[in-house]
Design a protein around this motif. Sequence first.
Motif, PDB file in Angstrom:
ATOM      1  N   GLN A 185      -3.961   0.286  -2.144  1.00  0.00           N
ATOM      2  CA  GLN A 185      -3.374  -1.053  -2.151  1.00  0.00           C
ATOM      3  C   GLN A 185      -3.204  -1.542  -3.582  1.00  0.00           C
ATOM      4  O   GLN A 185      -4.119  -1.457  -4.405  1.00  0.00           O
ATOM      5  CB  GLN A 185      -4.243  -2.030  -1.371  1.00  0.00           C
ATOM      6  CG  GLN A 185      -3.577  -3.396  -1.158  1.00  0.00           C
ATOM      7  CD  GLN A 185      -4.456  -4.342  -0.361  1.00  0.00           C
ATOM      8  OE1 GLN A 185      -5.595  -4.612  -0.746  1.00  0.00           O
ATOM      9  NE2 GLN A 185      -3.938  -4.845   0.747  1.00  0.00           N
ATOM     10  N   SER A 217       0.854  -1.186   0.000  1.00  0.00           N
ATOM     11  CA  SER A 217       0.000   0.000   0.000  1.00  0.00           C
ATOM     12  C   SER A 217       0.889   1.235   0.000  1.00  0.00           C
ATOM     13  O   SER A 217       2.040   1.198   0.445  1.00  0.00           O
ATOM     14  CB  SER A 217      -0.936   0.002   1.207  1.00  0.00           C
ATOM     15  OG  SER A 217      -0.212   0.005   2.416  1.00  0.00           O
ATOM     16  N   ARG A 273      -2.169  -4.458 -10.627  1.00  0.00           N
ATOM     17  CA  ARG A 273      -3.587  -4.587 -10.276  1.00  0.00           C
ATOM     18  C   ARG A 273      -3.858  -3.883  -8.956  1.00  0.00           C
ATOM     19  O   ARG A 273      -2.993  -3.833  -8.084  1.00  0.00           O
ATOM     20  CB  ARG A 273      -3.987  -6.064 -10.156  1.00  0.00           C
ATOM     21  CG  ARG A 273      -3.944  -6.808 -11.492  1.00  0.00           C
ATOM     22  CD  ARG A 273      -4.263  -8.286 -11.320  1.00  0.00           C
ATOM     23  NE  ARG A 273      -4.336  -8.952 -12.605  1.00  0.00           N
ATOM     24  CZ  ARG A 273      -5.448  -9.137 -13.303  1.00  0.00           C
ATOM     25  NH1 ARG A 273      -6.598  -8.708 -12.810  1.00  0.00           N
ATOM     26  NH2 ARG A 273      -5.440  -9.736 -14.470  1.00  0.00           N
ATOM     27  N   THR A 274      -5.053  -3.384  -8.814  1.00  0.00           N
ATOM     28  CA  THR A 274      -5.444  -2.818  -7.532  1.00  0.00           C
ATOM     29  C   THR A 274      -5.861  -3.949  -6.592  1.00  0.00           C
ATOM     30  O   THR A 274      -6.298  -5.018  -7.025  1.00  0.00           O
ATOM     31  CB  THR A 274      -6.605  -1.831  -7.703  1.00  0.00           C
ATOM     32  OG1 THR A 274      -7.710  -2.505  -8.312  1.00  0.00           O
ATOM     33  CG2 THR A 274      -6.192  -0.652  -8.576  1.00  0.00           C
ATOM     34  N   GLY A 275      -5.713  -3.701  -5.286  1.00  0.00           N
ATOM     35  CA  GLY A 275      -6.118  -4.686  -4.303  1.00  0.00           C
ATOM     36  C   GLY A 275      -5.054  -5.734  -4.030  1.00  0.00           C
ATOM     37  O   GLY A 275      -3.890  -5.601  -4.415  1.00  0.00           O
ATOM     38  N   ASN A 276      -5.474  -6.798  -3.368  1.00  0.00           N
ATOM     39  CA  ASN A 276      -4.595  -7.869  -2.912  1.00  0.00           C
ATOM     40  C   ASN A 276      -4.932  -9.137  -3.694  1.00  0.00           C
ATOM     41  O   ASN A 276      -5.931  -9.798  -3.421  1.00  0.00           O
ATOM     42  CB  ASN A 276      -4.790  -8.095  -1.408  1.00  0.00           C
ATOM     43  CG  ASN A 276      -3.876  -9.160  -0.845  1.00  0.00           C
ATOM     44  OD1 ASN A 276      -3.381 -10.031  -1.564  1.00  0.00           O
ATOM     45  ND2 ASN A 276      -3.654  -9.114   0.458  1.00  0.00           N
ATOM     46  N   VAL A 277      -4.099  -9.476  -4.672  1.00  0.00           N
ATOM     47  CA  VAL A 277      -4.418 -10.598  -5.547  1.00  0.00           C
ATOM     48  C   VAL A 277      -4.358 -11.935  -4.809  1.00  0.00           C
ATOM     49  O   VAL A 277      -5.093 -12.869  -5.155  1.00  0.00           O
ATOM     50  CB  VAL A 277      -3.483 -10.604  -6.771  1.00  0.00           C
ATOM     51  CG1 VAL A 277      -2.080 -11.040  -6.392  1.00  0.00           C
ATOM     52  CG2 VAL A 277      -4.028 -11.493  -7.880  1.00  0.00           C
ATOM     53  N   ARG A 328      -5.485 -12.493  -1.898  1.00  0.00           N
ATOM     54  CA  ARG A 328      -6.774 -12.624  -1.233  1.00  0.00           C
ATOM     55  C   ARG A 328      -7.921 -12.695  -2.233  1.00  0.00           C
ATOM     56  O   ARG A 328      -8.837 -13.501  -2.098  1.00  0.00           O
ATOM     57  CB  ARG A 328      -6.986 -11.437  -0.287  1.00  0.00           C
ATOM     58  CG  ARG A 328      -8.305 -11.438   0.479  1.00  0.00           C
ATOM     59  CD  ARG A 328      -8.532 -10.089   1.127  1.00  0.00           C
ATOM     60  NE  ARG A 328      -8.641  -9.042   0.113  1.00  0.00           N
ATOM     61  CZ  ARG A 328      -8.203  -7.794   0.284  1.00  0.00           C
ATOM     62  NH1 ARG A 328      -7.607  -7.445   1.414  1.00  0.00           N
ATOM     63  NH2 ARG A 328      -8.345  -6.888  -0.682  1.00  0.00           N
ATOM     64  N   ASP A 329      -7.872 -11.848  -3.262  1.00  0.00           N
ATOM     65  CA  ASP A 329      -9.015 -11.667  -4.140  1.00  0.00           C
ATOM     66  C   ASP A 329      -8.998 -12.569  -5.371  1.00  0.00           C
ATOM     67  O   ASP A 329     -10.062 -12.881  -5.909  1.00  0.00           O
ATOM     68  CB  ASP A 329      -9.084 -10.201  -4.607  1.00  0.00           C
ATOM     69  CG  ASP A 329      -9.188  -9.223  -3.443  1.00  0.00           C
ATOM     70  OD1 ASP A 329      -9.737  -9.617  -2.398  1.00  0.00           O
ATOM     71  OD2 ASP A 329      -8.718  -8.085  -3.589  1.00  0.00           O
ATOM     72  N   ASN A 330      -7.816 -12.953  -5.844  1.00  0.00           N
ATOM     73  CA  ASN A 330      -7.725 -13.695  -7.099  1.00  0.00           C
ATOM     74  C   ASN A 330      -6.479 -14.568  -7.103  1.00  0.00           C
ATOM     75  O   ASN A 330      -5.609 -14.428  -7.971  1.00  0.00           O
ATOM     76  CB  ASN A 330      -7.675 -12.698  -8.268  1.00  0.00           C
ATOM     77  CG  ASN A 330      -8.302 -13.247  -9.523  1.00  0.00           C
ATOM     78  OD1 ASN A 330      -8.642 -14.423  -9.586  1.00  0.00           O
ATOM     79  ND2 ASN A 330      -8.436 -12.416 -10.540  1.00  0.00           N
ATOM     80  N   THR A 347      -1.167  -4.632  -6.216  1.00  0.00           N
ATOM     81  CA  THR A 347      -0.410  -5.865  -6.426  1.00  0.00           C
ATOM     82  C   THR A 347       0.360  -5.724  -7.725  1.00  0.00           C
ATOM     83  O   THR A 347      -0.203  -5.285  -8.731  1.00  0.00           O
ATOM     84  CB  THR A 347      -1.340  -7.088  -6.529  1.00  0.00           C
ATOM     85  OG1 THR A 347      -1.996  -7.300  -5.284  1.00  0.00           O
ATOM     86  CG2 THR A 347      -0.548  -8.344  -6.877  1.00  0.00           C
TER      87      THR A 347
END
Length: 212
Positions: free
Chosen positions: A129, A111, A190-194, A196-198, A131
């Motif tokens: 955040q 982040s 990518r945005t976010g936490n891969v 966790r999310d993908n 990735t």
Amino acid sequence: MRVWTALIGLAVLTACGGIRDDITQDPDPIGSFRLGHNIAVVNEPVQGPFSRTVDDAAWQAAMVKAVDDRLGNARFFGDKYFHIGVAVEGYVLGYPGVPLVYSPKSVLIFSVNFFEDSTQTKLNDEAIQLTVFEPCCTVPLIGSGFTRSAEEQMEGLAFNAARAIERTMRENAHWFGGTPEVLAEDATIRTGNVLRDNPELVAPDQQQPATN
């Protein structure tokens, strides 16, 4: 087997060509941005499955260097100082696997926050955040563990993290007194936490090989 390994190495090296940008070139300014404090915080980040292990100090050093190399005062000469704070939250450094069976990708989750020096104001409402994958090795099911050491993987991820930070700054250039830019999508950011999310983006449809 030696021929197969050589072919893999050639494919990976071919895929790596031309993806990293050249930070020796003079960049367009981002408003009045000039780098003040460059802070990286690494406190026992989550280590993804089947990853090589590195210590926190190594990640901190890699991130500080990458941000300074890309966004430091050797490249940006604005007349206002802004601070960048990065927190490393998780990573996977893929180790050599079995091609087409198990070969994890390397990723870094972090982040970032931006602050204006003169007013001590935080510019983004919430931590951003992101990735990043390594800026190389786009061959399906072949990770960089075949051709790169852990240190080389870290350097590539930190390089791409700094690039993602610059892209975020350009897309929000009004924070720095500039004009926001619309940038083309980048598959390595990518945005976010891969994790966790993908998570299948790190190791799609693969199983860890059996060990003796």
